[in-house]
Scaffold this motif. Structure first.
Motif, PDB file in Angstrom:
ATOM      1  N   GLN A  84       0.823  -1.204   0.000  1.00 33.11           N
ATOM      2  CA  GLN A  84       0.000   0.000   0.000  1.00 33.11           C
ATOM      3  C   GLN A  84       0.858   1.254   0.000  1.00 33.11           C
ATOM      4  O   GLN A  84       0.576   2.217  -0.720  1.00 33.11           O
ATOM      5  CB  GLN A  84      -0.922  -0.005   1.221  1.00 33.11           C
ATOM      6  CG  GLN A  84      -1.848   1.219   1.289  1.00 33.11           C
ATOM      7  CD  GLN A  84      -2.693   1.221   2.544  1.00 33.11           C
ATOM      8  OE1 GLN A  84      -2.446   0.460   3.470  1.00 33.11           O
ATOM      9  NE2 GLN A  84      -3.695   2.078   2.579  1.00 33.11           N
ATOM     10  N   MET A  87       2.444   1.750  -3.514  1.00 36.26           N
ATOM     11  CA  MET A  87       1.457   2.212  -4.499  1.00 36.26           C
ATOM     12  C   MET A  87       1.064   3.668  -4.234  1.00 36.26           C
ATOM     13  O   MET A  87       0.895   4.462  -5.153  1.00 36.26           O
ATOM     14  CB  MET A  87       0.221   1.323  -4.475  1.00 36.26           C
ATOM     15  CG  MET A  87       0.446  -0.096  -4.980  1.00 36.26           C
ATOM     16  SD  MET A  87       1.095  -0.166  -6.687  1.00 36.26           S
ATOM     17  CE  MET A  87       2.865  -0.401  -6.367  1.00 36.26           C
ATOM     18  N   MET A  88       0.930   4.012  -2.964  1.00 41.40           N
ATOM     19  CA  MET A  88       0.601   5.384  -2.598  1.00 41.40           C
ATOM     20  C   MET A  88       1.715   6.327  -3.035  1.00 41.40           C
ATOM     21  O   MET A  88       1.460   7.397  -3.617  1.00 41.40           O
ATOM     22  CB  MET A  88       0.383   5.481  -1.096  1.00 41.40           C
ATOM     23  CG  MET A  88       0.024   6.872  -0.588  1.00 41.40           C
ATOM     24  SD  MET A  88      -0.443   6.858   1.162  1.00 41.40           S
ATOM     25  CE  MET A  88       1.087   6.245   1.906  1.00 41.40           C
ATOM     26  N   LYS A  90       3.899   5.816  -5.431  1.00 42.22           N
ATOM     27  CA  LYS A  90       3.926   5.883  -6.891  1.00 42.22           C
ATOM     28  C   LYS A  90       2.878   6.846  -7.420  1.00 42.22           C
ATOM     29  O   LYS A  90       3.123   7.618  -8.347  1.00 42.22           O
ATOM     30  CB  LYS A  90       3.717   4.490  -7.479  1.00 42.22           C
ATOM     31  CG  LYS A  90       3.886   4.428  -8.982  1.00 42.22           C
ATOM     32  CD  LYS A  90       3.782   3.002  -9.495  1.00 42.22           C
ATOM     33  CE  LYS A  90       3.955   2.954 -11.011  1.00 42.22           C
ATOM     34  NZ  LYS A  90       3.851   1.575 -11.531  1.00 42.22           N
ATOM     35  N   ASP A  91       1.680   6.824  -6.814  1.00 43.19           N
ATOM     36  CA  ASP A  91       0.618   7.758  -7.217  1.00 43.19           C
ATOM     37  C   ASP A  91       1.044   9.199  -6.954  1.00 43.19           C
ATOM     38  O   ASP A  91       0.801  10.094  -7.772  1.00 43.19           O
ATOM     39  CB  ASP A  91      -0.673   7.456  -6.453  1.00 43.19           C
ATOM     40  CG  ASP A  91      -1.348   6.185  -6.938  1.00 43.19           C
ATOM     41  OD1 ASP A  91      -1.033   5.741  -8.054  1.00 43.19           O
ATOM     42  OD2 ASP A  91      -2.195   5.641  -6.198  1.00 43.19           O
ATOM     43  N   PHE A  92       1.683   9.428  -5.803  1.00 45.66           N
ATOM     44  CA  PHE A  92       2.142  10.778  -5.464  1.00 45.66           C
ATOM     45  C   PHE A  92       3.194  11.262  -6.466  1.00 45.66           C
ATOM     46  O   PHE A  92       3.177  12.411  -6.905  1.00 45.66           O
ATOM     47  CB  PHE A  92       2.729  10.815  -4.044  1.00 45.66           C
ATOM     48  CG  PHE A  92       1.719  10.642  -2.944  1.00 45.66           C
ATOM     49  CD1 PHE A  92       0.368  10.867  -3.183  1.00 45.66           C
ATOM     50  CD2 PHE A  92       2.104  10.248  -1.670  1.00 45.66           C
ATOM     51  CE1 PHE A  92      -0.577  10.708  -2.170  1.00 45.66           C
ATOM     52  CE2 PHE A  92       1.175  10.085  -0.659  1.00 45.66           C
ATOM     53  CZ  PHE A  92      -0.167  10.315  -0.900  1.00 45.66           C
ATOM     54  N   THR A  94       3.607  10.257  -9.570  1.00 39.67           N
ATOM     55  CA  THR A  94       2.976  10.480 -10.867  1.00 39.67           C
ATOM     56  C   THR A  94       2.243  11.803 -10.912  1.00 39.67           C
ATOM     57  O   THR A  94       2.256  12.509 -11.921  1.00 39.67           O
ATOM     58  CB  THR A  94       1.998   9.332 -11.182  1.00 39.67           C
ATOM     59  OG1 THR A  94       2.711   8.098 -11.183  1.00 39.67           O
ATOM     60  CG2 THR A  94       1.345   9.536 -12.549  1.00 39.67           C
ATOM     61  N   SER A  95       1.598  12.172  -9.814  1.00 39.07           N
ATOM     62  CA  SER A  95       0.784  13.389  -9.813  1.00 39.07           C
ATOM     63  C   SER A  95       1.590  14.649  -9.536  1.00 39.07           C
ATOM     64  O   SER A  95       1.201  15.731  -9.973  1.00 39.07           O
ATOM     65  CB  SER A  95      -0.337  13.268  -8.771  1.00 39.07           C
ATOM     66  OG  SER A  95       0.199  13.089  -7.466  1.00 39.07           O
ATOM     67  N   ALA A 101       5.874  13.775  -3.540  1.00 39.56           N
ATOM     68  CA  ALA A 101       5.597  12.469  -2.939  1.00 39.56           C
ATOM     69  C   ALA A 101       6.274  12.355  -1.569  1.00 39.56           C
ATOM     70  O   ALA A 101       5.671  11.882  -0.598  1.00 39.56           O
ATOM     71  CB  ALA A 101       6.071  11.353  -3.856  1.00 39.56           C
ATOM     72  N   LYS A 135      -0.103  16.359 -17.955  1.00 37.77           N
ATOM     73  CA  LYS A 135      -1.497  16.296 -17.526  1.00 37.77           C
ATOM     74  C   LYS A 135      -2.164  17.668 -17.574  1.00 37.77           C
ATOM     75  O   LYS A 135      -3.349  17.796 -17.288  1.00 37.77           O
ATOM     76  CB  LYS A 135      -1.574  15.750 -16.098  1.00 37.77           C
ATOM     77  CG  LYS A 135      -1.055  14.323 -15.968  1.00 37.77           C
ATOM     78  CD  LYS A 135      -1.183  13.837 -14.538  1.00 37.77           C
ATOM     79  CE  LYS A 135      -0.684  12.407 -14.410  1.00 37.77           C
ATOM     80  NZ  LYS A 135      -0.809  11.906 -13.020  1.00 37.77           N
TER      81      LYS A 135
END
Length: 357
Positions: A84, A87-88, A90-92, A94-95, A101, A135
């Motif tokens: 978890q 993945m958290m 990685k999302d940070f 990416t955004s 992050a 984005k």
């Protein structure tokens, strides 16, 4: 799957009955953690995961899963928590990038754990430059970079997908359009230091390059792909300015703008118009070695008699040098571009209305 984590296993089965037995530690390697994770997911989900793995990975994991007898709740919880967190993170990334992050992770898991998670990801994850910019809405991006140096704009556009890059370059003033196009076409390799500096100036800091290898972007193919997606007016303006500043570059770009195989994209009526100006011998050479889709498209727009004669000419011609084939194809592409410039045929492009009245 090589990282190790230390899990407090608690008293072993036979030791827990001994008075005063001490707690000991158990080390799980990456494969063991993956096996525990898949066992926890269950057979249905794990089988879907296996579809995305290489054969050697499947064999290794199958072996580890076979060795798993009982998954201790503490082992399971720690493995799921690590997954978890990764993945958290990685999302940070990416955004908002590495720094973003790390800042969020520090607030949720503490500075030391945040550093460990980021290090695990960046050791295997190459974050592409300008991730957040990709984005961003093209209109906002244009407003953000329109006053930047042409080299900076070129560097950013080279890392965007061609559709978004074409939207941005279309909005630039004509002089800057040509300058940016030229710089993209001439771009080869950009050092990580330059990328980081541009990101710093733009206050994005979108990634941390884990390797000091040079990263490749730009070039003729990149600007061709962008120009193929802009409207005809923008394309013509850029190419006309490039012809004045760098005729050789302009010619090199034009040769790749519309390749011979793209003739299948023309309407039957337009193909028939093109064929009226094409020498039959050149057409026979041009069709040598192309796929059947292109040949069939041409044959369908000729009379049966003419198509039959053309096929006989191709057979009679025998082997033809690739150079001669390409030259013949380029002559026909030149005819197509001339007819388009004269308004006699239409080559559909992004950003132009499909309906012609």
């Amino acid at each position: 799957m090589s990282d190790d984590i230390i899990i407090d296993d608690g008293p072993s089965g036979k030791d827990k009955h001994k008075k005063g037995s001490s707690t000991h530690k158990k080390t799980l390697n990456g494969k063991q953690k993956a096996a525990i994770f898949l066992v926890t997911l269950g057979a249905d989900v794990s089988s879907e995961v296996f579809k995305h793995l290489r054969e050697e990975e499947i064999e290794a994991l199958t072996f580890e899963i076979a060795r798993v007898d009982v998954v201790e709740p503490e082992d399971r919880d720690k493995v799921l928590m690590e997954f978890q967190e990764l993945m958290m993170a990685k999302d940070f990334i990416t955004s908002g990038g590495i720094d973003y992050a790390k800042d969020l992770l520090e607030k949720s898991v503490g500075a030391q754990r945040a550093t460990e998670i980021i290090n695990k990801l960046t050791s295997s994850l190459q974050v592409r430059p300008f991730e957040a910019v990709r984005k961003t809405d093209p209109d906002h991006l244009y407003n953000f970079i329109q006053n930047e140096h042409p080299q900076t704009i070129a560097l950013i556009l080279a890392y965007l997908d061609s559709n978004k890059a074409s939207d941005v370059i279309r909005k630039l003033d004509h002089e800057k359009q040509a300058e940016v196009a030229k710089r993209i076409a001439r771009m080869d390799r950009t050092s990580p230091e330059v990328l980081r500096e541009v990101e710093r100036v733009l206050e994005k800091k979108l990634s941390t390059l884990t390797s000091e290898d040079f990263t490749t972007a730009g070039g003729i193919d990149t600007i061709v792909e962008i120009l193929n997606l802009v409207d005809r007016t923008t394309e013509r303006t850029i190419l006309e300015n490039l012809e004045e500043e760098d005729p050789d570059l302009a010619e090199e770009i034009k040769k790749k703008m519309f390749v011979f195989e793209d003739i299948v994209l023309l309407s039957d009526k337009d193909i028939q118009r093109v064929l009226r100006d094409v020498d039959s011998t050149e057409l026979a050479k041009a069709l040598k070695g192309v796929n059947s889709e292109v040949q069939d498209k041409i044959y369908r727009n000729m009379s049966k008699r003419s198509a039959s004669v053309l096929k006989e000419d191709m057979d009679f011609m025998g082997p033809v040098r690739l150079k001669d084939v390409e030259e013949a194809q380029q002559k026909i592409v030149g005819i197509i571009r001339r007819l388009e410039d004269n308004g006699e045929i239409i080559v559909a492009r992004a950003g132009e209305d499909e309906l012609v009245v």
